[in-house]
Write a protein that holds these residues in place. Structure first.
Motif, PDB file in Angstrom:
ATOM      1  N   SER A 160      38.631  38.349  42.028  1.00 14.46           N
ATOM      2  CA  SER A 160      38.547  39.816  42.094  1.00 14.46           C
ATOM      3  C   SER A 160      37.508  40.358  41.121  1.00 14.46           C
ATOM      4  N   GLU A 161      37.416  39.733  39.939  1.00 15.98           N
ATOM      5  CA  GLU A 161      36.467  40.226  38.923  1.00 15.98           C
ATOM      6  C   GLU A 161      35.036  40.145  39.452  1.00 15.98           C
ATOM      7  N   GLN A 175      34.452  42.622  42.249  1.00 15.95           N
ATOM      8  CA  GLN A 175      34.267  43.991  41.747  1.00 15.95           C
ATOM      9  C   GLN A 175      32.847  44.203  41.235  1.00 15.95           C
ATOM     10  N   ALA A 200      30.659  44.748  44.163  1.00 16.10           N
ATOM     11  CA  ALA A 200      30.794  46.111  44.697  1.00 16.10           C
ATOM     12  C   ALA A 200      29.987  47.091  43.849  1.00 16.10           C
ATOM     13  N   GLU A 201      30.092  46.938  42.524  1.00 15.32           N
ATOM     14  CA  GLU A 201      29.346  47.825  41.614  1.00 15.32           C
ATOM     15  C   GLU A 201      27.848  47.722  41.843  1.00 15.32           C
ATOM     16  N   ARG A 223      40.781  40.058  48.880  1.00 12.20           N
ATOM     17  CA  ARG A 223      40.320  40.530  47.565  1.00 12.20           C
ATOM     18  C   ARG A 223      39.015  41.319  47.707  1.00 12.20           C
ATOM     19  N   ALA A 259      38.380  45.159  46.740  1.00 14.99           N
ATOM     20  CA  ALA A 259      37.344  45.512  45.755  1.00 14.99           C
ATOM     21  C   ALA A 259      36.261  46.401  46.368  1.00 14.99           C
ATOM     22  N   LYS A 260      36.384  46.667  47.679  1.00 17.08           N
ATOM     23  CA  LYS A 260      35.408  47.491  48.415  1.00 17.08           C
ATOM     24  C   LYS A 260      34.005  46.876  48.421  1.00 17.08           C
ATOM     25  N   VAL A 261      33.959  45.563  48.507  1.00 12.52           N
ATOM     26  CA  VAL A 261      32.672  44.874  48.690  1.00 12.52           C
ATOM     27  C   VAL A 261      32.260  45.050  50.145  1.00 12.52           C
TER      28      VAL A 261
END
Ligand SMILES: [Zn+2]
Length: 425
Positions: free
Chosen positions: A294-295, A298, A301-302, A324, A328-330
């Motif tokens: 997840s990290e 994320q 995604a950023e 995941r 994370a909105k990837v």
């Protein structure tokens, strides 16, 4: 076709040097670009419904004006202009052409050869000439297009430059196929993706498929070579087993690629390590990323880095990673990554059946549609060109019998294909 008419004109004007020169210049400028019907006739396409893949809406009775390969106007109840060419799909659902962000069209493995580790890649590299590879690609490009794939990103394993030849042949109208975005040889650590070979043959064979990177200078030179060879994007193999490209090498690759406006696609498989190196270097997509945490997702995604999952069916740890990634909105861009010979199904049919892996991982039909159209559209071509049906976009349109928001498997039976305003099927 345009080029033919121009050629005739050149003969007629052979005594008029000036006119001939202008015409020759026109021919030169159009070389390598799509051979298109430039007549100004508007095509009007009507359908039962249009799937708005951006908003998940079904727009009933849409009317599209198509001119010069692009969507000029979309609405409901638009009048039909005089002299318009009409396409009536009043019992079909239309949506943007499908996009596959990870193919190997000039590449073919055989299940039987898997009995000897590494046999497939060695045999393909040694047996097939560049011509063979390009013609193999022609077969698979056609199959992809007929299944509704109007754009495809081809990520290497295509010999020296076969995918470039394939792309150019499609653009020139010699053969039909999706709009191709291609890489040349992948940039990789020593050995590429070959398993152990005898020292005498390593240099000869590996360099036909990969450019080995052993320094920052190698990294910059390889990108420049790829650009010269005609690449639209750069593919890197972050690691081959324990051999991993260094942070400095990866940064140099991305820097050199970006300077020329090319994106970098990073092959990274298990664990976070290789992906994280590529993400820090600034690549545009992680290919495979089977078990990303997840990290890391994320972070992707950023940084607006796409995940291109190329998952086999029924593997729980891959499915959990999709979940995941969605959380994370990837942005997920569909990639089929299919290259095994199969006599009973086309490459395009195989690709379309792969949406099932996303479905079993829990993605909604809308999320799958977005991964099949708008997300890879932006990744491959930048915003505003492909992957949506909006004014100014290329008229890459497919039609299916059912509403894909209700039944995603309808994508496996595409009944109508238009690429850049041209009816293919
Ligand atoms: Zn691949």
């Amino acid at each position: 076709m345009v080029a033919k008419i121009l050629n005739h004109s050149i003969f007629k004007n052979v005594v008029n040097f000036k006119a001939g020169l202008i015409l020759l210049l026109t021919v030169t400028l159009s070389y390598g670009q799509s051979v298109k019907d430039n007549t100004n006739v508007v095509t009007v396409l009507m359908a039962k419904a249009l799937i708005d893949v951006q908003n998940g809406k079904t727009v009933v009775n849409p009317v599209l004006y198509i001119r010069n390969g692009k969507i000029e106007k979309i609405g409901t109840g638009l009048p039909i202009p005089d002299g318009a060419k009409i396409i009536n799909l009043s019992d079909k659902y239309i949506l943007p052409g499908l996009i596959d962000a990870h193919t190997h069209l000039c590449h073919e493995y055989y299940g039987e050869l898997e009995r000897v580790s590494g046999a497939n890649i060695i045999i393909e590299t040694v047996k097939l000439t560049e011509g063979d590879r390009a013609l193999l690609g022609a077969k698979y490009a056609r199959e992809m297009l007929m299944s509704g794939y109007t754009s495809v990103r081809d990520l290497g394993n295509s010999g020296m430059n076969s995918a470039v030849a394939l792309r150019d042949a499609i653009n020139k109208g010699w053969i039909i196929g999706p709009r191709l975005f291609v890489t040349t040889r992948a940039l990789s650590p020593i050995g590429g993706q070959f398993s152990k070979m005898t020292p005498e043959v390593q240099n000869v064979i590996i360099s036909k498929e990969y450019i080995e990177i052993n320094s920052i200078d190698d990294a910059r030179k390889a990108v420049r070579q790829a650009i010269y060879d005609g690449a639209d994007c750069i593919k890197i193999i972050v690691n081959n087993g324990r051999l991993v490209l260094s942070e400095e090498e990866l940064t140099a690759i991305v820097d050199e690629a970006k300077r020329a406006g090319l994106k970098v696609a990073a092959h990274a498989t298990n664990g976070d390590g290789p992906s994280l190196l590529a993400i820090k270097a600034g690549v545009s997509s992680i290919e495979h990323g089977y078990t990303l945490s997840s990290e890391v997702l994320q972070l992707m995604a950023e940084k607006n880095i796409y995940l291109v999952p190329t998952d086999a069916q029924g593997v729980e740890r891959y499915q959990k990673r999709i979940q995941r990634a969605v959380a994370a909105k990837v942005k997920i861009a569909f990639g089929s990554d299919l290259y095994y010979y199969n006599a009973s199904i086309t490459r395009g049919q195989m690709a379309a059946s792969s949406y099932g892996t996303y479905k079993e991982a829990g993605m909604t039909n809308l999320q799958i549609l977005q991964s099949a159209t708008m997300h890879p559209g932006d990744l491959l071509a930048g915003e505003g060109k492909i992957g949506l049906l909006l004014n100014g976009y290329f008229a890459d349109i497919i039609a299916v019998e059912e509403n894909p928001l209700d039944n995603i498997r309808t994508l496996e039976k595409v009944v109508f294909v238009m690429k850049e305003g041209e009816i293919i099927k």
